[in-house]
Design a protein around this motif. Sequence first.
Motif, PDB file in Angstrom:
ATOM      1  N   ALA A   1      -2.180  69.896  38.245  1.00 52.11           N
ATOM      2  CA  ALA A   1      -0.956  69.288  38.747  1.00 52.11           C
ATOM      3  C   ALA A   1      -1.252  68.349  39.914  1.00 52.11           C
ATOM      4  CB  ALA A   1       0.030  70.373  39.177  1.00 52.11           C
ATOM      5  N   THR A   2      -2.138  68.751  40.806  1.00 51.77           N
ATOM      6  CA  THR A   2      -2.485  67.915  41.957  1.00 51.77           C
ATOM      7  C   THR A   2      -3.138  66.618  41.508  1.00 51.77           C
ATOM      8  OG1 THR A   2      -2.819  69.901  43.301  1.00 51.77           O
ATOM      9  CG2 THR A   2      -3.725  67.843  44.135  1.00 51.77           C
ATOM     10  N   VAL A   3      -4.082  66.716  40.592  1.00 55.80           N
ATOM     11  CA  VAL A   3      -4.742  65.513  40.066  1.00 55.80           C
ATOM     12  C   VAL A   3      -3.738  64.662  39.298  1.00 55.80           C
ATOM     13  CG1 VAL A   3      -6.523  64.681  38.489  1.00 55.80           C
ATOM     14  CG2 VAL A   3      -6.999  66.617  40.005  1.00 55.80           C
ATOM     15  N   GLY A   4      -2.813  65.305  38.580  1.00 57.83           N
ATOM     16  CA  GLY A   4      -1.790  64.564  37.853  1.00 57.83           C
ATOM     17  C   GLY A   4      -0.895  63.769  38.782  1.00 57.83           C
ATOM     18  N   VAL A   5      -0.515  64.380  39.909  1.00 57.85           N
ATOM     19  CA  VAL A   5       0.284  63.659  40.907  1.00 57.85           C
ATOM     20  C   VAL A   5      -0.495  62.458  41.436  1.00 57.85           C
ATOM     21  CG1 VAL A   5       1.308  63.815  43.209  1.00 57.85           C
ATOM     22  CG2 VAL A   5       1.666  65.660  41.563  1.00 57.85           C
ATOM     23  N   LEU A   6      -1.777  62.655  41.706  1.00 57.77           N
ATOM     24  CA  LEU A   6      -2.618  61.561  42.198  1.00 57.77           C
ATOM     25  C   LEU A   6      -2.617  60.386  41.229  1.00 57.77           C
ATOM     26  CD1 LEU A   6      -4.883  60.354  44.024  1.00 57.77           C
ATOM     27  CD2 LEU A   6      -6.509  61.624  42.606  1.00 57.77           C
ATOM     28  N   ILE A   7      -2.852  60.666  39.957  1.00 55.90           N
ATOM     29  CA  ILE A   7      -2.910  59.600  38.959  1.00 55.90           C
ATOM     30  C   ILE A   7      -1.561  58.903  38.826  1.00 55.90           C
ATOM     31  CG2 ILE A   7      -3.265  59.122  36.504  1.00 55.90           C
ATOM     32  CD1 ILE A   7      -5.261  61.448  36.470  1.00 55.90           C
ATOM     33  N   THR A   8      -0.486  59.689  38.811  1.00 53.15           N
ATOM     34  CA  THR A   8       0.852  59.113  38.671  1.00 53.15           C
ATOM     35  C   THR A   8       1.188  58.187  39.828  1.00 53.15           C
ATOM     36  OG1 THR A   8       1.610  61.068  37.462  1.00 53.15           O
ATOM     37  CG2 THR A   8       3.296  59.649  38.420  1.00 53.15           C
ATOM     38  N   VAL A   9       0.915  58.643  41.050  1.00 53.50           N
ATOM     39  CA  VAL A   9       1.239  57.832  42.227  1.00 53.50           C
ATOM     40  C   VAL A   9       0.407  56.561  42.259  1.00 53.50           C
ATOM     41  CG1 VAL A   9       1.183  57.791  44.755  1.00 53.50           C
ATOM     42  CG2 VAL A   9       2.028  59.811  43.565  1.00 53.50           C
ATOM     43  N   GLN A  10      -0.847  56.658  41.849  1.00 50.10           N
ATOM     44  CA  GLN A  10      -1.678  55.458  41.840  1.00 50.10           C
ATOM     45  C   GLN A  10      -1.199  54.453  40.794  1.00 50.10           C
ATOM     46  OE1 GLN A  10      -5.696  57.127  41.516  1.00 50.10           O
ATOM     47  NE2 GLN A  10      -6.044  56.553  43.639  1.00 50.10           N
ATOM     48  N   ILE A  11      -0.707  54.946  39.672  1.00 47.83           N
ATOM     49  CA  ILE A  11      -0.131  54.043  38.666  1.00 47.83           C
ATOM     50  C   ILE A  11       1.107  53.364  39.226  1.00 47.83           C
ATOM     51  CG2 ILE A  11       1.034  53.944  36.420  1.00 47.83           C
ATOM     52  CD1 ILE A  11      -0.854  56.132  35.462  1.00 47.83           C
ATOM     53  N   LEU A  12       1.958  54.128  39.886  1.00 43.24           N
ATOM     54  CA  LEU A  12       3.165  53.558  40.490  1.00 43.24           C
ATOM     55  C   LEU A  12       2.806  52.498  41.527  1.00 43.24           C
ATOM     56  CD1 LEU A  12       5.336  56.777  41.018  1.00 43.24           C
ATOM     57  CD2 LEU A  12       5.546  55.075  39.186  1.00 43.24           C
ATOM     58  N   ASP A  13       1.703  52.705  42.228  1.00 37.58           N
ATOM     59  CA  ASP A  13       1.305  51.777  43.286  1.00 37.58           C
ATOM     60  C   ASP A  13       0.801  50.451  42.734  1.00 37.58           C
ATOM     61  OD1 ASP A  13       1.049  51.274  46.058  1.00 37.58           O
ATOM     62  OD2 ASP A  13      -1.109  51.587  45.940  1.00 37.58           O
ATOM     63  N   THR A  14       0.515  50.403  41.442  1.00 36.58           N
ATOM     64  CA  THR A  14       0.040  49.156  40.832  1.00 36.58           C
ATOM     65  C   THR A  14       1.144  48.390  40.108  1.00 36.58           C
ATOM     66  OG1 THR A  14      -0.561  50.272  38.751  1.00 36.58           O
ATOM     67  CG2 THR A  14      -2.251  50.162  40.473  1.00 36.58           C
ATOM     68  N   MET A  15       2.344  48.951  40.054  1.00 34.27           N
ATOM     69  CA  MET A  15       3.440  48.311  39.320  1.00 34.27           C
ATOM     70  C   MET A  15       4.224  47.395  40.254  1.00 34.27           C
ATOM     71  SD  MET A  15       4.755  51.609  37.090  1.00 34.27           S
ATOM     72  CE  MET A  15       5.989  50.631  36.227  1.00 34.27           C
ATOM     73  N   PRO A  16       4.191  46.075  40.013  1.00 33.93           N
ATOM     74  CA  PRO A  16       4.893  45.140  40.905  1.00 33.93           C
ATOM     75  C   PRO A  16       6.404  45.356  40.929  1.00 33.93           C
ATOM     76  CG  PRO A  16       4.090  44.029  38.924  1.00 33.93           C
ATOM     77  CD  PRO A  16       3.484  45.388  38.928  1.00 33.93           C
ATOM     78  N   GLN A  17       6.951  45.920  39.854  1.00 37.65           N
ATOM     79  CA  GLN A  17       8.391  46.181  39.819  1.00 37.65           C
ATOM     80  C   GLN A  17       8.820  47.216  40.849  1.00 37.65           C
ATOM     81  OE1 GLN A  17       6.303  46.360  37.302  1.00 37.65           O
ATOM     82  NE2 GLN A  17       6.972  45.027  35.609  1.00 37.65           N
ATOM     83  N   LEU A  18       7.862  48.022  41.314  1.00 32.83           N
ATOM     84  CA  LEU A  18       8.165  49.076  42.278  1.00 32.83           C
ATOM     85  C   LEU A  18       7.586  48.755  43.660  1.00 32.83           C
ATOM     86  CD1 LEU A  18       7.411  52.191  40.027  1.00 32.83           C
ATOM     87  CD2 LEU A  18       9.629  51.148  40.504  1.00 32.83           C
ATOM     88  N   SER A  19       7.447  47.477  43.953  1.00 32.20           N
ATOM     89  CA  SER A  19       6.824  47.081  45.218  1.00 32.20           C
ATOM     90  C   SER A  19       7.592  47.600  46.428  1.00 32.20           C
ATOM     91  CB  SER A  19       6.717  45.552  45.293  1.00 32.20           C
ATOM     92  OG  SER A  19       8.013  44.956  45.168  1.00 32.20           O
ATOM     93  N   GLY A  20       8.878  47.865  46.262  1.00 33.38           N
ATOM     94  CA  GLY A  20       9.680  48.350  47.375  1.00 33.38           C
ATOM     95  C   GLY A  20       9.267  49.720  47.878  1.00 33.38           C
ATOM     96  N   ILE A  21       8.715  50.542  46.993  1.00 31.65           N
ATOM     97  CA  ILE A  21       8.308  51.888  47.405  1.00 31.65           C
ATOM     98  C   ILE A  21       6.816  51.988  47.694  1.00 31.65           C
ATOM     99  CG2 ILE A  21      10.170  52.898  46.036  1.00 31.65           C
ATOM    100  CD1 ILE A  21       8.014  53.844  44.043  1.00 31.65           C
TER     101      ILE A  21
END
Length: 295
Positions: free
Chosen positions: A221-241
Motif C-alpha cells: 500500500a505504501t509503495v502504491g501510494v508513492l507510485i500514484t502520487v508520482q503519476i499525479l505529479d506528472t499530469m499537467p491537468q493537475l498542476s494546481g495540486i
Amino acid sequence: MSQAELTVVPGSRVPPRALWTLGILRSELVTMFRRWRTLALLGVLAAVPVLVGTAVRIETGDGGQGGPGGGGGPAFLSQITGNGLFLVFAALSATLPVFLPLAVGVVAGDSLAGEAGGGTLRYLLVAPAGRTRLLLAKYASVLVFCLVATLVVAVSGLVTGVLLFPVGEMTTISGTRIGFGEGLLRAGLIAVVVAASLVGFAALGLFVSALTDSGVAAMAATVGVLITVQILDTMPQLSGIHPYLFPHYWLSFTDLLRDPVYGEGVARNLGLQALYAAVFGSAAWARFTTKDISV
C-alpha cells in the motif's frame, strides 16, 4: 531486550521511561540493519552509482571530457566525465524518484504491521515506555534508515567517481568554479537534504503500517501510494495540486549547486515534508494508541 539491560544506575537523572525508549530504539536499529531484506535494499542502492559510473565510462571510452551521446539519463550525467564528483549528484537524482523512496516505503510499511503480523508487537507494548514512545522509536529508526540509505548512495557515487573519473575543481550550475573541498561539503549537504526529503513519506508509511496487521499489505500500500502520487505529479491537468504533493520538490536539491546557493525550493521542500510528517505522524499516533492489539 532484558530488564537488566535497562536497569537504572543509582544516582542517574535519566528517567526509566527514557531508558526504555532509548533501549527500544537501539533494539529497533540493531534488528533493522541485521535483516537480510534491509541489507539487500542497501546493496541495490549502492550498486546504482556503480552501474551508472561504469556505463558512462564504457560509453566515453577513455573517460575524457564530454558526456554520453544523446544527452539522456539523470541530471548531471553529462558532467561526470569531467569531474567524478558529479556522479554523487547523478546517483542521487537517479535514485530519489524511485529507488530511495521504494526502500523507505518497504521499511516504514513493515515497521508496525510486520511486528503485529509476527505476534511480537504486543510483547513490545509490555515495556513501560508505552505506545507513544514505541511509535516514536519506530519512526526514529525509519528516519535513521533514510539517512543511511542516502549516505550509501552518496558514498558509493563518490568512491566510484574518484576511481573512474578525474576529480578537482567543479563547475556549478551558475557557471562558476569551486574547489573540490567545497564540492564535497555541498555533496554532504545535498545528501542530508535528500534524506530529509523522505521524512514526510516515512510518516505516511508509518501511518499505513498502523492501519493493518499485514506487513506485506502495508508495504504494498505504501509503495502504491508513492507510485500514484508520482503519476499525479506528472499530469499537467493537475498542476494546481502539484505543490502539495510530497515528491514535487524532491529534486530541488540541485539549487544547492548554484553560486550563490538558491534555497527557496529547498525551503519549500523541507516545509512540505514537515507538514506531511506532522499530519501523518499525528494520524499514526491516533490510530496506534487506540488500536486493539490482541495478537
